[in-house]
Motif scaffolding. Sequence first.
Motif, PDB file in Angstrom:
ATOM      1  N   GLY A 227     -12.119  12.503  22.249  1.00  0.00           N
ATOM      2  CA  GLY A 227     -11.311  11.675  23.130  1.00  0.00           C
ATOM      3  C   GLY A 227     -10.534  12.676  24.104  1.00  0.00           C
ATOM      4  O   GLY A 227     -10.160  13.889  23.728  1.00  0.00           O
ATOM      5  N   TRP A 228     -10.302  12.163  25.258  1.00  0.00           N
ATOM      6  CA  TRP A 228      -9.783  12.803  26.516  1.00  0.00           C
ATOM      7  C   TRP A 228      -8.543  11.975  26.777  1.00  0.00           C
ATOM      8  O   TRP A 228      -8.363  10.947  26.813  1.00  0.00           O
ATOM      9  CB  TRP A 228     -10.763  13.125  27.533  1.00  0.00           C
ATOM     10  N   SER A 229      -7.306  13.073  27.101  1.00  0.00           N
ATOM     11  CA  SER A 229      -6.008  12.219  27.329  1.00  0.00           C
ATOM     12  C   SER A 229      -5.630  11.363  26.470  1.00  0.00           C
ATOM     13  O   SER A 229      -5.164  11.702  25.322  1.00  0.00           O
ATOM     14  CB  SER A 229      -6.045  11.689  28.697  1.00  0.00           C
ATOM     15  N   TYR A 230      -5.461   9.979  26.785  1.00  0.00           N
ATOM     16  CA  TYR A 230      -5.187   9.053  25.494  1.00  0.00           C
ATOM     17  C   TYR A 230      -6.193   8.967  24.505  1.00  0.00           C
ATOM     18  O   TYR A 230      -5.798   8.998  23.233  1.00  0.00           O
ATOM     19  CB  TYR A 230      -5.285   7.636  26.253  1.00  0.00           C
ATOM     20  N   GLY A 231      -7.388   9.345  24.689  1.00  0.00           N
ATOM     21  CA  GLY A 231      -8.348   9.391  23.800  1.00  0.00           C
ATOM     22  C   GLY A 231      -7.922  10.717  22.969  1.00  0.00           C
ATOM     23  O   GLY A 231      -8.306  10.794  21.571  1.00  0.00           O
ATOM     24  N   GLY A 232      -7.670  11.711  23.471  1.00  0.00           N
ATOM     25  CA  GLY A 232      -7.220  13.337  22.708  1.00  0.00           C
ATOM     26  C   GLY A 232      -6.064  12.651  21.824  1.00  0.00           C
ATOM     27  O   GLY A 232      -5.908  13.179  20.851  1.00  0.00           O
ATOM     28  N   TYR A 233      -5.185  11.971  22.153  1.00  0.00           N
ATOM     29  CA  TYR A 233      -3.945  11.681  21.514  1.00  0.00           C
ATOM     30  C   TYR A 233      -4.428  10.814  20.457  1.00  0.00           C
ATOM     31  O   TYR A 233      -4.104  10.689  19.327  1.00  0.00           O
ATOM     32  CB  TYR A 233      -2.941  10.605  22.624  1.00  0.00           C
ATOM     33  N   MET A 234      -5.279   9.734  20.513  1.00  0.00           N
ATOM     34  CA  MET A 234      -5.711   8.926  19.513  1.00  0.00           C
ATOM     35  C   MET A 234      -6.633   9.860  18.294  1.00  0.00           C
ATOM     36  O   MET A 234      -6.355   9.596  17.048  1.00  0.00           O
ATOM     37  CB  MET A 234      -6.916   7.964  19.871  1.00  0.00           C
ATOM     38  N   MET A 235      -7.172  10.975  18.784  1.00  0.00           N
ATOM     39  CA  MET A 235      -7.904  11.850  17.940  1.00  0.00           C
ATOM     40  C   MET A 235      -6.540  12.622  16.945  1.00  0.00           C
ATOM     41  O   MET A 235      -6.854  12.521  15.688  1.00  0.00           O
ATOM     42  CB  MET A 235      -8.721  12.621  18.300  1.00  0.00           C
TER      43      MET A 235
ATOM     44  N   THR B 217      -5.971   9.089   8.820  1.00  0.00           N
ATOM     45  CA  THR B 217      -7.549   8.554   7.937  1.00  0.00           C
ATOM     46  C   THR B 217      -8.342  10.053   7.733  1.00  0.00           C
ATOM     47  O   THR B 217      -8.159  10.881   8.424  1.00  0.00           O
ATOM     48  CB  THR B 217      -8.389   7.743   9.000  1.00  0.00           C
ATOM     49  N   ASP B 218      -9.181   9.632   6.845  1.00  0.00           N
ATOM     50  CA  ASP B 218     -10.036  10.891   6.559  1.00  0.00           C
ATOM     51  C   ASP B 218     -11.503  10.402   6.759  1.00  0.00           C
ATOM     52  O   ASP B 218     -12.525  10.732   6.030  1.00  0.00           O
ATOM     53  CB  ASP B 218      -9.944  11.461   5.010  1.00  0.00           C
ATOM     54  N   ARG B 219     -11.740   9.454   7.324  1.00  0.00           N
ATOM     55  CA  ARG B 219     -13.145   8.783   7.750  1.00  0.00           C
ATOM     56  C   ARG B 219     -13.926   9.500   8.441  1.00  0.00           C
ATOM     57  O   ARG B 219     -15.203   9.592   8.319  1.00  0.00           O
ATOM     58  CB  ARG B 219     -12.429   7.563   8.807  1.00  0.00           C
ATOM     59  N   PHE B 220     -13.460  10.636   9.372  1.00  0.00           N
ATOM     60  CA  PHE B 220     -14.364  11.339  10.101  1.00  0.00           C
ATOM     61  C   PHE B 220     -14.666  12.784   9.602  1.00  0.00           C
ATOM     62  O   PHE B 220     -13.976  13.550   8.827  1.00  0.00           O
ATOM     63  CB  PHE B 220     -13.868  11.519  11.347  1.00  0.00           C
ATOM     64  N   LYS B 221     -15.868  13.190   9.516  1.00  0.00           N
ATOM     65  CA  LYS B 221     -16.283  14.643   9.143  1.00  0.00           C
ATOM     66  C   LYS B 221     -15.472  15.631  10.216  1.00  0.00           C
ATOM     67  O   LYS B 221     -15.203  16.776   9.685  1.00  0.00           O
ATOM     68  CB  LYS B 221     -17.831  14.761   9.095  1.00  0.00           C
ATOM     69  N   ALA B 222     -15.019  15.564  11.288  1.00  0.00           N
ATOM     70  CA  ALA B 222     -14.838  16.283  12.341  1.00  0.00           C
ATOM     71  C   ALA B 222     -14.107  15.560  13.540  1.00  0.00           C
ATOM     72  O   ALA B 222     -14.506  14.251  13.681  1.00  0.00           O
ATOM     73  CB  ALA B 222     -15.611  17.285  12.803  1.00  0.00           C
ATOM     74  N   ILE B 223     -13.166  15.916  14.101  1.00  0.00           N
ATOM     75  CA  ILE B 223     -12.338  15.468  15.110  1.00  0.00           C
ATOM     76  C   ILE B 223     -12.353  16.417  16.498  1.00  0.00           C
ATOM     77  O   ILE B 223     -12.277  17.693  16.147  1.00  0.00           O
ATOM     78  CB  ILE B 223     -11.122  15.118  14.789  1.00  0.00           C
ATOM     79  N   ALA B 224     -12.555  15.904  17.763  1.00  0.00           N
ATOM     80  CA  ALA B 224     -12.498  16.595  18.975  1.00  0.00           C
ATOM     81  C   ALA B 224     -11.374  16.047  19.758  1.00  0.00           C
ATOM     82  O   ALA B 224     -11.606  14.824  20.071  1.00  0.00           O
ATOM     83  CB  ALA B 224     -14.079  16.711  19.571  1.00  0.00           C
ATOM     84  N   SER B 225     -10.495  16.727  19.789  1.00  0.00           N
ATOM     85  CA  SER B 225      -9.303  16.522  20.695  1.00  0.00           C
ATOM     86  C   SER B 225      -9.104  17.184  21.943  1.00  0.00           C
ATOM     87  O   SER B 225      -9.107  18.227  21.737  1.00  0.00           O
ATOM     88  CB  SER B 225      -7.878  16.554  19.852  1.00  0.00           C
ATOM     89  N   MET B 226      -9.278  16.295  23.120  1.00  0.00           N
ATOM     90  CA  MET B 226      -9.078  17.200  24.493  1.00  0.00           C
ATOM     91  C   MET B 226      -7.911  16.610  25.253  1.00  0.00           C
ATOM     92  O   MET B 226      -7.783  15.136  25.412  1.00  0.00           O
ATOM     93  CB  MET B 226     -10.323  16.894  25.262  1.00  0.00           C
ATOM     94  N   MET B 227      -7.055  17.576  25.646  1.00  0.00           N
ATOM     95  CA  MET B 227      -5.771  17.036  26.363  1.00  0.00           C
ATOM     96  C   MET B 227      -5.019  15.896  25.716  1.00  0.00           C
ATOM     97  O   MET B 227      -4.537  15.031  26.561  1.00  0.00           O
ATOM     98  CB  MET B 227      -6.268  16.641  27.714  1.00  0.00           C
TER      99      MET B 227
ATOM    100  N   PHE C 100      -2.765  16.069   7.872  1.00  0.00           N
ATOM    101  CA  PHE C 100      -3.854  16.731   8.338  1.00  0.00           C
ATOM    102  C   PHE C 100      -4.906  17.203   7.638  1.00  0.00           C
ATOM    103  O   PHE C 100      -4.460  18.276   6.431  1.00  0.00           O
ATOM    104  CB  PHE C 100      -3.434  17.580   9.513  1.00  0.00           C
ATOM    105  N   LYS C 101      -6.125  17.010   7.532  1.00  0.00           N
ATOM    106  CA  LYS C 101      -7.124  17.529   6.717  1.00  0.00           C
ATOM    107  C   LYS C 101      -8.386  17.697   7.208  1.00  0.00           C
ATOM    108  O   LYS C 101      -9.396  18.588   6.786  1.00  0.00           O
ATOM    109  CB  LYS C 101      -7.254  17.038   5.456  1.00  0.00           C
TER     110      LYS C 101
END
Length: 100
Positions: A2-10, A17-27, A71-72
């Motif tokens: 996610g970018w901007s608001y999407g980055g906030y959501m990441m 949640t531990d639903r994801f194997k990895a997260i990419a947060s941008m801005m 955070f994990k």
Amino acid sequence: MGWSYGGYMMMWFEGHTDRFKAIASMMGLYDLRSFHGATEELWFSRMGSEGPPLDSSQYEKWSPSNFVKNFKTPTLVISGERDYRVPTRSRCIFSLTCRR
């Protein structure tokens, strides 16, 4: 990812949640209280927050920085200065927190 608001959501997902194997947060926005004084569009930081930070518990409730203990998930933090509403410092602090 996610970018901007999407980055906030990441960042939010990182603490909820531990639903994801990895997260990419941008801005993204990491600490909502500090965002209030760091953007020139004060209406944006007050939107849905019931007022300024000192008068509203919503900043604490919705700020990813308050859930660091959860955070994990491995996280890629992408930063830059082209998101003019979100201070670069926010991403730097999030990145350092993820390295702990």
